[in-house]
Write a protein that holds these residues in place. Structure first.
Motif, PDB file in Angstrom:
ATOM      1  N   HIS A   1      17.478 -46.524 -51.633  1.00 58.89           N
ATOM      2  CA  HIS A   1      16.492 -46.679 -52.767  1.00 58.89           C
ATOM      3  C   HIS A   1      15.512 -47.667 -52.648  1.00 58.89           C
ATOM      4  N   VAL A   2      14.178 -47.394 -52.455  1.00 59.84           N
ATOM      5  CA  VAL A   2      13.324 -48.663 -52.430  1.00 59.84           C
ATOM      6  C   VAL A   2      12.757 -48.849 -53.874  1.00 59.84           C
ATOM      7  N   ILE A   3      12.885 -50.085 -54.024  1.00 54.41           N
ATOM      8  CA  ILE A   3      12.289 -50.584 -55.282  1.00 54.41           C
ATOM      9  C   ILE A   3      11.022 -51.240 -55.109  1.00 54.41           C
ATOM     10  N   PRO A   4       9.740 -50.520 -55.764  1.00 58.97           N
ATOM     11  CA  PRO A   4       8.507 -51.245 -55.534  1.00 58.97           C
ATOM     12  C   PRO A   4       7.934 -52.411 -56.253  1.00 58.97           C
ATOM     13  N   GLU A   5       8.851 -53.597 -55.877  1.00 59.71           N
ATOM     14  CA  GLU A   5       8.398 -54.793 -56.477  1.00 59.71           C
ATOM     15  C   GLU A   5       7.757 -55.684 -55.321  1.00 59.71           C
ATOM     16  N   ARG A   6       7.437 -56.617 -55.749  1.00 56.96           N
ATOM     17  CA  ARG A   6       6.882 -57.566 -54.632  1.00 56.96           C
ATOM     18  C   ARG A   6       7.754 -59.039 -54.692  1.00 56.96           C
ATOM     19  N   PRO A   7       8.670 -59.103 -53.276  1.00 57.97           N
ATOM     20  CA  PRO A   7       8.555 -58.130 -52.377  1.00 57.97           C
ATOM     21  C   PRO A   7       9.453 -56.922 -52.638  1.00 57.97           C
ATOM     22  N   VAL A   8       9.293 -56.122 -51.676  1.00 57.29           N
ATOM     23  CA  VAL A   8       9.879 -54.862 -51.786  1.00 57.29           C
ATOM     24  C   VAL A   8      11.298 -54.836 -51.895  1.00 57.29           C
TER      25      VAL A   8
END
Length: 104
Positions: A68-75
């Motif tokens: 599961h990729v969580i689109p935050e910075r950083p990813v």
């Protein structure tokens, strides 16, 4: 064809998945909830990062783990057990109990 003939390949495949080195431990660690790669690695320190990467890909291909990729910075990337993986993980609880009782 009898029942044994039909079940044998399925049972063999199941034991192949959980019997492959590290898979059972990875699934067991993920039973407590989503984990990042580094959290899984720190829970099983003798497992190399290269081997963990390989096993995670295999478990993902088997439909046991979701990346599961969580689109935050950083990813951020977390690994989560699927329903299939959670049900497989439930059989590892009794294995753990057995180990605590019988393995010295």
């Amino acid at each position: 064809m009898n029942e044994f003939d039909e079940l044998c390949p399925k049972v063999w495949k199941t034991f192949d998945i959980i019997g492959k080195r590290w898979n059972g431990l990875i699934i067991y660690v993920l039973m407590s909830g989503p984990k990042r790669f580094s959290e899984i690695h720190s829970s099983i320190p003798s497992l190399s990062k290269r081997m963990l990467t390989e096993r995670m890909k295999e478990l993902e291909e088997e439909g046991i783990v979701i990346r599961h990729v969580i689109p935050e910075r950083p990813v951020r990337i977390e690994y989560i057990l699927t329903k299939k993986g959670s049900e497989l993980g439930m059989i590892l609880g009794p294995v753990s109990k057995w180990a605590k009782t019988w393995i010295k």
